[in-house]
Design a protein around this motif. Structure first.
Motif, PDB file in Angstrom:
ATOM      1  N   ASN A   1     -35.692 -12.815 -45.409  1.00 18.78           N
ATOM      2  CA  ASN A   1     -34.235 -12.738 -45.568  1.00 18.78           C
ATOM      3  C   ASN A   1     -33.675 -14.033 -46.143  1.00 18.78           C
ATOM      4  O   ASN A   1     -32.852 -14.020 -47.067  1.00 18.78           O
ATOM      5  CB  ASN A   1     -33.566 -12.448 -44.227  1.00 18.78           C
ATOM      6  CG  ASN A   1     -34.013 -11.129 -43.628  1.00 18.78           C
ATOM      7  OD1 ASN A   1     -35.149 -10.997 -43.189  1.00 18.78           O
ATOM      8  ND2 ASN A   1     -33.127 -10.138 -43.631  1.00 18.78           N
ATOM      9  N   ASN A   2     -34.130 -15.158 -45.578  1.00 19.80           N
ATOM     10  CA  ASN A   2     -33.624 -16.450 -46.027  1.00 19.80           C
ATOM     11  C   ASN A   2     -34.016 -16.734 -47.471  1.00 19.80           C
ATOM     12  O   ASN A   2     -33.193 -17.172 -48.281  1.00 19.80           O
ATOM     13  CB  ASN A   2     -34.149 -17.560 -45.110  1.00 19.80           C
ATOM     14  CG  ASN A   2     -33.611 -17.446 -43.701  1.00 19.80           C
ATOM     15  OD1 ASN A   2     -32.502 -16.965 -43.486  1.00 19.80           O
ATOM     16  ND2 ASN A   2     -34.402 -17.873 -42.721  1.00 19.80           N
ATOM     17  N   ILE A   3     -35.284 -16.484 -47.790  1.00 22.27           N
ATOM     18  CA  ILE A   3     -35.764 -16.761 -49.145  1.00 22.27           C
ATOM     19  C   ILE A   3     -35.056 -15.872 -50.164  1.00 22.27           C
ATOM     20  O   ILE A   3     -34.589 -16.342 -51.200  1.00 22.27           O
ATOM     21  CB  ILE A   3     -37.294 -16.575 -49.230  1.00 22.27           C
ATOM     22  CG1 ILE A   3     -37.998 -17.660 -48.419  1.00 22.27           C
ATOM     23  CG2 ILE A   3     -37.756 -16.614 -50.689  1.00 22.27           C
ATOM     24  CD1 ILE A   3     -39.510 -17.501 -48.356  1.00 22.27           C
ATOM     25  N   TYR A   4     -34.964 -14.574 -49.843  1.00 23.28           N
ATOM     26  CA  TYR A   4     -34.318 -13.645 -50.776  1.00 23.28           C
ATOM     27  C   TYR A   4     -32.844 -13.996 -50.966  1.00 23.28           C
ATOM     28  O   TYR A   4     -32.344 -14.026 -52.088  1.00 23.28           O
ATOM     29  CB  TYR A   4     -34.448 -12.203 -50.273  1.00 23.28           C
ATOM     30  CG  TYR A   4     -33.909 -11.183 -51.250  1.00 23.28           C
ATOM     31  CD1 TYR A   4     -34.742 -10.612 -52.210  1.00 23.28           C
ATOM     32  CD2 TYR A   4     -32.573 -10.801 -51.239  1.00 23.28           C
ATOM     33  CE1 TYR A   4     -34.254  -9.685 -53.125  1.00 23.28           C
ATOM     34  CE2 TYR A   4     -32.067  -9.880 -52.147  1.00 23.28           C
ATOM     35  CZ  TYR A   4     -32.910  -9.321 -53.081  1.00 23.28           C
ATOM     36  OH  TYR A   4     -32.410  -8.416 -53.987  1.00 23.28           O
ATOM     37  N   GLY A   5     -32.130 -14.271 -49.866  1.00 22.51           N
ATOM     38  CA  GLY A   5     -30.704 -14.577 -49.954  1.00 22.51           C
ATOM     39  C   GLY A   5     -30.425 -15.831 -50.756  1.00 22.51           C
ATOM     40  O   GLY A   5     -29.570 -15.846 -51.645  1.00 22.51           O
ATOM     41  N   ILE A   6     -31.160 -16.904 -50.459  1.00 18.06           N
ATOM     42  CA  ILE A   6     -30.935 -18.170 -51.160  1.00 18.06           C
ATOM     43  C   ILE A   6     -31.354 -18.068 -52.626  1.00 18.06           C
ATOM     44  O   ILE A   6     -30.669 -18.572 -53.523  1.00 18.06           O
ATOM     45  CB  ILE A   6     -31.692 -19.308 -50.451  1.00 18.06           C
ATOM     46  CG1 ILE A   6     -31.071 -19.564 -49.070  1.00 18.06           C
ATOM     47  CG2 ILE A   6     -31.651 -20.585 -51.283  1.00 18.06           C
ATOM     48  CD1 ILE A   6     -31.833 -20.557 -48.222  1.00 18.06           C
ATOM     49  N   THR A   7     -32.482 -17.386 -52.890  1.00 17.51           N
ATOM     50  CA  THR A   7     -32.947 -17.237 -54.270  1.00 17.51           C
ATOM     51  C   THR A   7     -31.961 -16.426 -55.101  1.00 17.51           C
ATOM     52  O   THR A   7     -31.628 -16.798 -56.235  1.00 17.51           O
ATOM     53  CB  THR A   7     -34.336 -16.552 -54.296  1.00 17.51           C
ATOM     54  OG1 THR A   7     -35.263 -17.326 -53.546  1.00 17.51           O
ATOM     55  CG2 THR A   7     -34.831 -16.418 -55.728  1.00 17.51           C
ATOM     56  N   ALA A   8     -31.476 -15.316 -54.542  1.00 21.95           N
ATOM     57  CA  ALA A   8     -30.518 -14.478 -55.276  1.00 21.95           C
ATOM     58  C   ALA A   8     -29.239 -15.244 -55.572  1.00 21.95           C
ATOM     59  O   ALA A   8     -28.727 -15.207 -56.702  1.00 21.95           O
ATOM     60  CB  ALA A   8     -30.213 -13.212 -54.470  1.00 21.95           C
ATOM     61  N   ALA A   9     -28.719 -15.950 -54.565  1.00 25.09           N
ATOM     62  CA  ALA A   9     -27.476 -16.709 -54.761  1.00 25.09           C
ATOM     63  C   ALA A   9     -27.670 -17.812 -55.799  1.00 25.09           C
ATOM     64  O   ALA A   9     -26.803 -18.029 -56.666  1.00 25.09           O
ATOM     65  CB  ALA A   9     -27.008 -17.300 -53.435  1.00 25.09           C
ATOM     66  N   THR A  10     -28.807 -18.512 -55.724  1.00 24.72           N
ATOM     67  CA  THR A  10     -29.070 -19.608 -56.665  1.00 24.72           C
ATOM     68  C   THR A  10     -29.215 -19.089 -58.091  1.00 24.72           C
ATOM     69  O   THR A  10     -28.667 -19.683 -59.042  1.00 24.72           O
ATOM     70  CB  THR A  10     -30.345 -20.368 -56.250  1.00 24.72           C
ATOM     71  OG1 THR A  10     -30.198 -20.835 -54.916  1.00 24.72           O
ATOM     72  CG2 THR A  10     -30.585 -21.547 -57.182  1.00 24.72           C
ATOM     73  N   LEU A  11     -29.929 -17.984 -58.266  1.00 24.14           N
ATOM     74  CA  LEU A  11     -30.118 -17.430 -59.607  1.00 24.14           C
ATOM     75  C   LEU A  11     -28.798 -16.936 -60.199  1.00 24.14           C
ATOM     76  O   LEU A  11     -28.494 -17.184 -61.373  1.00 24.14           O
ATOM     77  CB  LEU A  11     -31.129 -16.282 -59.559  1.00 24.14           C
ATOM     78  CG  LEU A  11     -32.598 -16.679 -59.388  1.00 24.14           C
ATOM     79  CD1 LEU A  11     -33.474 -15.442 -59.247  1.00 24.14           C
ATOM     80  CD2 LEU A  11     -33.071 -17.527 -60.568  1.00 24.14           C
ATOM     81  N   VAL A  12     -28.001 -16.243 -59.385  1.00 22.20           N
ATOM     82  CA  VAL A  12     -26.722 -15.707 -59.885  1.00 22.20           C
ATOM     83  C   VAL A  12     -25.786 -16.839 -60.279  1.00 22.20           C
ATOM     84  O   VAL A  12     -25.276 -16.886 -61.411  1.00 22.20           O
ATOM     85  CB  VAL A  12     -26.072 -14.798 -58.823  1.00 22.20           C
ATOM     86  CG1 VAL A  12     -24.621 -14.489 -59.208  1.00 22.20           C
ATOM     87  CG2 VAL A  12     -26.846 -13.508 -58.678  1.00 22.20           C
ATOM     88  N   VAL A  13     -25.545 -17.749 -59.338  1.00 21.44           N
ATOM     89  CA  VAL A  13     -24.605 -18.845 -59.612  1.00 21.44           C
ATOM     90  C   VAL A  13     -25.148 -19.753 -60.708  1.00 21.44           C
ATOM     91  O   VAL A  13     -24.405 -20.160 -61.610  1.00 21.44           O
ATOM     92  CB  VAL A  13     -24.334 -19.644 -58.321  1.00 21.44           C
ATOM     93  CG1 VAL A  13     -23.474 -20.871 -58.624  1.00 21.44           C
ATOM     94  CG2 VAL A  13     -23.641 -18.768 -57.284  1.00 21.44           C
ATOM     95  N   GLY A  14     -26.447 -20.064 -60.645  1.00 16.40           N
ATOM     96  CA  GLY A  14     -27.025 -20.953 -61.652  1.00 16.40           C
ATOM     97  C   GLY A  14     -26.976 -20.363 -63.049  1.00 16.40           C
ATOM     98  O   GLY A  14     -26.513 -21.011 -63.992  1.00 16.40           O
ATOM     99  N   THR A  15     -27.428 -19.120 -63.194  1.00 17.15           N
ATOM    100  CA  THR A  15     -27.450 -18.468 -64.513  1.00 17.15           C
ATOM    101  C   THR A  15     -26.037 -18.305 -65.072  1.00 17.15           C
ATOM    102  O   THR A  15     -25.765 -18.646 -66.236  1.00 17.15           O
ATOM    103  CB  THR A  15     -28.135 -17.096 -64.422  1.00 17.15           C
ATOM    104  OG1 THR A  15     -29.458 -17.261 -63.920  1.00 17.15           O
ATOM    105  CG2 THR A  15     -28.201 -16.438 -65.785  1.00 17.15           C
TER     106      THR A  15
END
Length: 313
Positions: A195-209
């Protein structure tokens, strides 16, 4: 044998609210209620103005309508429950309602980021490729960009919600005033790393991209604007882009600050929670004001709507 009380899916959770400010709930609720009313009225006005004016049926204003729709979903899925917590101490929320609120918060925030990126692309084409604007952004392309932004948010949030439903929980008290993902996951017993990895990765990719693409778009826009010979043309273009930049900063800045709670604990918990609550109501309230004051067509349409309404009654 040691006995622990774990439940697969509790019937409900209890929202803790804002720790340390319990005695001020009644007073705090009034500004939130006022901001919610302004958000609903402002965004509804944008939708009505664009719908009633055929001249505004253009990509720029259609993206703005989608932004207003998303803002209405975000604030309506959170603020009424928040007011119930503040005014009626209604801390209990059903598990399904909590999961749905989390889905709407994170899914539609992701969709809003996509719409802001589409608006940046729209500004880039209007300023840097004006002769090709119509061919690059026909109605079907606008519809596809809006649909893609929505689908991205919904698709990214579906696995996160499913992972949440499969956890076992050792507590019902959510250390937040809303069903925010990380606050709910902390209640789980067992391995929450996926949950933690998926949530942080998704947020980072969306905001970063999205933020990088928006920055690139405005780098090209700035280069073109600074090359204009007329001061009036530069001022007009800066004014047009200024409202969109204001909306972008309003969306990303509080969100990035709130995101630091995952890594830095030096900021008080009640400050984090209060900022998270404001993050979901301030942009929906201010976006129509920013766009209305900077966009003549919206401002004029809103005034006509106000004067036309009483005349018909």
């Amino acid at each position: 044998m040691k006995h622990t009380n774990h439940t697969q899916n509790p019937a409900s959770f209890l929202l803790m609210g804002i720790p340390g400010l319990e005695s001020s709930y009644f007073g705090i609720a009034f500004p939130f209620c006022a901001m919610y009313a302004l958000a609903v009225l402002g965004n509804m006005a944008v939708l009505l103005v664009v719908h009633s004016e055929p001249a505004l049926h253009q990509p720029t204003y259609l993206f703005l309508c989608m932004l207003s729709t998303i803002d209405l979903v975000l604030c309506t899925s959170t603020v009424p429950k928040l007011l119930a917590l503040f005014w009626a101490n209604a801390a209990e929320i059903a598990f399904g309602a909590c999961a749905a609120q989390m889905f709407f918060i994170h899914g539609f925030s992701t969709a809003e980021s996509g719409i802001l990126l589409a608006m940046a692309f729209d500004h880039y084409l209007a300023i840097c490729r004006p002769l090709h604007y119509g061919s690059f952004l026909p109605p079907e392309t606008v519809s596809k960009l809006v649909t893609d932004a929505l689908l991205r948010g919904l698709v990214l949030m579906t696995p996160l919600t499913c992972l949440l439903a499969q956890l076992s929980y050792c507590s019902r008290v959510v250390a937040h005033s809303l069903c925010e993902h990380m606050a709910v996951v902390k209640l789980a017993y067992g391995d929450t790393k996926p949950n933690n990895i998926y949530g942080i990765t998704a947020a980072t990719l969306v905001v970063g991209t999205d933020s990088i693409c928006i920055a690139v778009s405005y780098t090209f826009i700035l280069r073109v604007v600074l090359g204009l010979s007329s001061k009036e043309a530069r001022a007009k273009t800066f004014g047009t882009c200024g409202s969109h930049l204001g909306v972008i900063l309003l969306f990303y800045t509080p969100g990035l600050f709130s995101f630091t709670q995952c890594f830095g604990q030096h900021v008080s918990r009640h400050i984090h929670i209060l900022l998270a609550d404001l993050y979901l109501i301030m942009p929906p309230m201010l976006n129509p004001i920013i766009c209305g004051t900077k966009t003549k067509q919206i401002r004029t349409g809103a005034l006509l709507l106000l004067t036309w309404g009483p005349a018909q009654s």
